[in-house]
Design a protein around this motif. Structure first.
Motif, PDB file in Angstrom:
ATOM      1  N   GLU A  28       0.826  -1.209   0.000  1.00  0.00           N
ATOM      2  CA  GLU A  28       0.000   0.000   0.000  1.00  0.00           C
ATOM      3  C   GLU A  28       0.861   1.260   0.000  1.00  0.00           C
ATOM      4  O   GLU A  28       0.572   2.219  -0.711  1.00  0.00           O
ATOM      5  N   PHE A  32       0.620   3.877  -3.079  1.00  0.00           N
ATOM      6  CA  PHE A  32      -0.014   5.183  -2.883  1.00  0.00           C
ATOM      7  C   PHE A  32       0.969   6.324  -2.632  1.00  0.00           C
ATOM      8  O   PHE A  32       0.611   7.488  -2.788  1.00  0.00           O
ATOM      9  N   SER A 185      -3.769  10.673  -4.867  1.00  0.00           N
ATOM     10  CA  SER A 185      -3.442   9.466  -4.118  1.00  0.00           C
ATOM     11  C   SER A 185      -3.728   9.557  -2.614  1.00  0.00           C
ATOM     12  O   SER A 185      -4.360   8.661  -2.054  1.00  0.00           O
ATOM     13  N   TYR A 189      -6.514   7.207  -0.754  1.00  0.00           N
ATOM     14  CA  TYR A 189      -6.032   6.321   0.314  1.00  0.00           C
ATOM     15  C   TYR A 189      -6.747   6.618   1.626  1.00  0.00           C
ATOM     16  O   TYR A 189      -7.222   5.704   2.314  1.00  0.00           O
TER      17      TYR A 189
END
Length: 349
Positions: A28, A32, A185, A189
């Motif tokens: 992740e 991101f 992003s 997220y």
């Protein structure tokens, strides 16, 4: 002192809910933030502000309306009818995510510990069932153990990265991504993770009586998430671009730090999956009990059996369809949370 302990419990549970297996593996963070090079630092700071602001606001709103589950929150944000449908959709996604999470626990046992996949599933299921019987207090206490270990590991990784040749790379890495991708992003997220975390943060907000505990818990929790994001980004940047090829990039870094650190890292991945799984199942059970009057013990068993069966069959193909839709919903949900003005909340400031 009692309030200080509660603040830490709320903060640790908030961190533990957001920091799941995808976060722990590093995928992740890479997807991101780190892939956007030097802008990763700024976007992590933006995401941290979102977690502090919206996570705290969600818990305070749940506290003020006395929310029994996240459906109460969604009805407040979207209205009775639309809120019900959104809560139902969230329930389906959460069940799917938890099925995949349970399968991930089995994979940790099989791939990293050389033990049976089924053993990993059953240890997770039995441990979850036992903890669910103790309610929110057990979830708070579990995260009070797991999250400090996670933070300690982050500090160890930072310390090991500081002396490497690529330690300064997080400030100079370039990216081929467009500005739109880069700056969208942190919002995607933050929105996605907060909408998933409502199953846990809403019950916390309604069950903790002191508003100051929720405020400071939200602030410390958001800062803790930001710290761990930054630690991961710092370590991953030092190993770019080669680290991208690994399925578990943080695991590759842990291997380089020795057997002891690697073993602790594998244990923490399992504990992160376990703590998030327990908290999510608790939130899902609260939601289902609002719809159907099923005894708590039987409901827990039914949900865990469902997760066990779907972890055998696989939920990945369904989630590949649901995830993009849920991602768009998450942005809409976050915007509604930002725009919502609670008169009682404003009056109490």
């Amino acid at each position: 002192m009692r309030n200080a302990a509660k603040v830490l419990q709320v903060a640790f549970t908030y961190i533990g809910t957001i920091v799941g297996a995808g976060f722990a593996t590093g995928r992740e963070i890479l997807q991101f933030f780190t892939q956007y090079g030097k802008w990763g630092v700024v976007t992590i700071l933006l995401a941290t502000l979102l977690f502090i602001w919206l996570g705290t606001k969600m818990m305070l709103l749940a506290h003020d309306i006395g929310a029994s589950s996240y459906e109460d929150l969604n009805r407040k944000l979207f209205g009775r009818r639309i809120g019900w449908w959104i809560s139902l959709f969230t329930l389906v996604v959460l069940l799917g995510v938890n099925s995949v999470m349970l399968a991930g626990a089995g994979s940790v046992f099989m791939e990293h510990l050389g033990l049976s996949y089924q053993l990993g599933l059953w240890i997770t299921l039995i441990g979850t069932y036992l903890l669910l019987g103790k309610g929110m207090n057990a979830i708070l206490q579990l995260n009070s153990i797991v999250v400090p270990l996670m933070i300690t590991l982050s500090i160890i990784i930072i310390g090991a990265t500081v002396g490497t040749p690529g330690a300064q790379r997080f400030l100079s890495l370039e990216t081929d991504s467009s500005p739109l991708q880069t700056w969208a992003s942190p919002f995607i997220y933050g929105a996605f993770n907060l909408s998933m975390a409502q199953a846990v943060l809403v019950p916390i907000g309604s069950q903790i009586k002191e508003r100051k505990v929720l405020v400071w818990g939200g602030i410390l929790g958001g800062l803790g998430i930001g710290f761990m994001l930054m630690a991961g980004h710092f370590a991953l940047s030092a190993h770019m671009p080669g680290i991208v090829q690994f399925e578990i990039p943080m695991g590759n870094i842990a291997v380089q730090l020795g057997t002891a650190v690697q073993l602790v890292y594998v244990l923490l991945i399992f504990l992160e999956i376990f703590s998030t799984f327990v908290a999510d199942i608790y939130g899902v059970s609260l939601q289902i009990r609002m719809m159907w009057n099923i005894p708590e013990r039987w409901l827990s068993l039914l949900i865990l059996c469902f997760c066990y069966l779907t972890s055998q069959i696989g939920f990945s193909s369904l989630l590949s369809v649901l995830y993009p839709v849920f991602g768009l919903f998450s942005l809409l949900w976050a915007v509604m949370l930002v725009l919502y003005r609670n008169p009682s909340l404003t009056a109490k400031r």
